[in-house]
Motif scaffolding. Structure first.
Motif, short mmCIF file in Angstrom:
data_model
loop_
_atom_site.label_atom_id
_atom_site.label_comp_id
_atom_site.label_asym_id
_atom_site.label_seq_id
_atom_site.Cartn_x
_atom_site.Cartn_y
_atom_site.Cartn_z
N VAL A 82 38.23 78.69 61.53
CA VAL A 82 39.12 79.70 61.02
C VAL A 82 40.64 79.53 61.52
O VAL A 82 41.61 79.51 60.88
N LEU A 83 40.66 79.36 62.81
CA LEU A 83 41.94 79.18 63.50
C LEU A 83 42.71 77.87 62.99
O LEU A 83 43.87 77.92 62.65
N HIS A 84 41.88 76.89 62.97
CA HIS A 84 42.77 75.64 62.41
C HIS A 84 43.08 75.72 60.98
O HIS A 84 44.21 75.22 60.67
N GLY A 85 42.56 76.87 60.39
CA GLY A 85 43.11 77.06 58.87
C GLY A 85 44.45 77.98 58.85
O GLY A 85 44.75 78.65 57.98
N MET A 86 44.59 78.36 60.09
CA MET A 86 45.97 79.39 60.35
C MET A 86 47.17 79.13 61.18
O MET A 86 47.62 79.75 61.88
N GLU A 87 46.92 77.64 61.50
CA GLU A 87 48.03 77.14 62.40
C GLU A 87 49.50 77.46 61.86
O GLU A 87 50.15 77.83 62.76
N VAL A 99 36.74 83.08 54.93
CA VAL A 99 37.80 82.22 55.62
C VAL A 99 37.33 81.04 56.53
O VAL A 99 36.24 80.92 57.23
N GLY A 100 38.17 80.05 56.34
CA GLY A 100 37.98 78.63 57.06
C GLY A 100 39.24 77.88 57.37
O GLY A 100 40.25 78.23 57.04
N SER A 101 38.92 76.59 57.39
CA SER A 101 39.94 75.70 57.73
C SER A 101 40.67 75.14 56.35
O SER A 101 41.78 74.86 56.32
N ILE A 102 39.80 75.02 55.54
CA ILE A 102 40.26 74.72 54.12
C ILE A 102 39.67 75.28 52.95
O ILE A 102 38.53 76.22 53.31
N ASN A 103 40.16 75.38 51.88
CA ASN A 103 39.65 75.94 50.65
C ASN A 103 38.59 75.49 50.08
O ASN A 103 38.48 74.08 49.84
N LYS A 104 37.56 76.03 50.01
CA LYS A 104 36.16 74.97 49.20
C LYS A 104 34.97 76.12 48.99
O LYS A 104 35.01 77.38 49.27
N SER A 114 26.39 81.16 47.11
CA SER A 114 27.80 80.25 47.36
C SER A 114 28.98 81.25 47.08
O SER A 114 28.79 82.14 46.30
N VAL A 115 29.86 81.13 47.82
CA VAL A 115 31.06 81.90 48.08
C VAL A 115 32.26 81.07 48.06
O VAL A 115 32.32 79.94 48.73
N GLN A 116 33.38 81.61 47.70
CA GLN A 116 34.68 80.83 48.12
C GLN A 116 35.38 81.10 49.42
O GLN A 116 35.26 82.29 49.81
N GLN A 117 35.51 80.08 49.91
CA GLN A 117 36.50 80.16 51.25
C GLN A 117 37.77 79.64 51.11
O GLN A 117 38.02 78.84 50.35
N ILE A 118 38.77 80.39 51.84
CA ILE A 118 40.30 80.23 51.53
C ILE A 118 40.72 80.17 53.20
O ILE A 118 39.91 80.63 54.19
N SER A 119 41.86 79.33 53.33
CA SER A 119 42.54 79.17 54.69
C SER A 119 43.38 80.28 54.73
O SER A 119 43.94 80.76 53.67
N ILE A 120 43.63 80.96 55.77
CA ILE A 120 44.59 82.12 56.04
C ILE A 120 46.08 81.50 55.64
O ILE A 120 46.82 82.25 55.13
N ASP A 121 46.26 80.35 56.16
CA ASP A 121 47.69 79.63 55.80
C ASP A 121 47.69 79.38 54.15
O ASP A 121 48.95 80.01 53.71
#
Length: 354
Positions: A295-300, A235-240, A264-271
């Motif tokens: 992560v918090l930036h990705g779930m504002e 999980v993070g701020s953006i999908n990448k 390498s793994v897929q990251q997704i935002s909570i939003d």
């Protein structure tokens, strides 16, 4: 501990021992070698091998009464170790005392890099954040943590216990509403989600865990549990796509070439996850090894819309003890803050926003 401990410890024929087969013990052994100081043995009742970094590993009961012991335990139960050595009437000092007074360049606690300079430059902000806490226990916890990490003095932790049996489940969170939804960010073995579901039997838990071997274990473990869904992403701020180091419970997102053992793994935002799956969390636990603010930036949007209760680890970076509550206060001023610490050492400081 006798006040003349170090004077005796550095005498030529002193009987020196190190307590704990830890990473810090490895560093201390090297320091002793470089300074022509003999260490007789490592003391550890639970270490299964006969030798640790070339030194004999013995049980506490085998230590002579005239031994001089340096504890190399810095996390989980360092206060209990001091009490144990005291009970056995041994002359000892803890790692933090040795760090301050030995004159050696002992390794610093990794998570404390820059803590003192950060505090010195931001004292007004520290005081402001402290004023936001809802109870006296949070205030005293905050003060103890700040003093402990600034001064490398274990005495500030003397009243803390190592207790993770009911971690993340506090009285100011209960009772959970029926059918509450728990987001477990950094799920690892799923124990936190299980704890939540014991307190909210009608709830559902989403376990976010990017390590393939670990997600395979979780999927097998919970394959017949309809209340639990394993989400195999970071999980993070953006999908990448991100690089992820494999270090057990300390696994984390890293820069390219920073660590040999990476995948390498897929990251997704909570939003994005909430939007795609039409789900709204009631309670979010976050232990993501230093990328909590990202992560918090990705779930504002999720925070503004759902105002979920939050439990966020704030010990991985020096600034997080104040920067995380500052960010949340600005984003959602109605949050009420609590602080809890679940060990006697440097880890498991958790900020709750309710």
């Amino acid at each position: 501990m006798n006040t003349d401990f170090l004077q005796k410890y550095f005498e030529k024929n002193a009987k020196r021992y190190i307590f704990g087969a830890t990473t810090e013990a490895e560093e201390l052994i090297e320091i002793h070698k470089n300074n022509d100081l003999e260490v007789i043995a490592i003391i550890d009742n639970f270490y299964q091998q006969e030798f640790f970094v070339g030194l004999p590993c013995i049980k506490l009961e085998q230590v002579p009464e005239d031994a001089l012991v340096v504890s190399a335990v810095t996390n989980s139960r360092p206060v209990d170790v001091n009490n144990l050595l005291e009970k056995h009437r041994l002359n000892y000092c803890d790692y933090f005392y040795f760090y301050r007074n030995s004159g050696f360049q002992c390794p610093k606690i990794e998570f404390w890099e820059g803590v003192l300079s950060h505090w010195e430059s931001n004292q007004e902000n520290y005081n402001e954040v402290k004023s936001w806490f809802e109870d006296d226990y949070s205030v005293s916890t905050f003060e103890s943590i700040v003093n402990f990490r600034n001064k490398y003095d274990l005495s500030f932790m003397k009243d803390f216990k190592f207790d993770i049996t009911n971690m993340y489940i506090e009285s100011f969170l209960n009772p959970f509403e029926d059918q509450s939804v728990f987001f477990d960010l950094g799920a690892f073995d799923g124990s936190d989600s299980e704890r939540f579901l014991r307190n909210c039997p009608s709830g559902n838990a989403y376990l976010f865990e990017p390590i393939p071997s670990q997600t395979a274990i979780l999927e097998k473990k919970y394959q017949h549990n309809k209340a639990i869904q394993v989400v195999p992403v970071a999980v993070g701020s953006i999908n990448k796509t991100v690089n992820f180091s494999l270090s057990g419970t300390s696994s984390k997102v890293v820069e390219p070439d920073q660590n040999e053992d990476v995948i390498s793994v897929q990251q997704i935002s909570i939003d994005e996850f909430c939007s795609e799956n039409k789900v709204s969390p009631s309670y979010v636990k976050m232990d993501v090894e230093g990328v909590e603010l990202d992560v918090l930036h990705g779930m504002e949007n999720t925070i503004l819309r759902d105002k979920p209760m939050l439990a966020i680890s704030v010990y991985h970076r020096a600034e997080h003890l104040i920067s995380v509550p500052q960010y949340l206060k600005k984003l959602c001023p109605e949050y009420k803050f609590f602080l809890r610490h679940y060990t006697q050492g440097y880890s498991e400081t958790v900020l709750f926003a309710v």
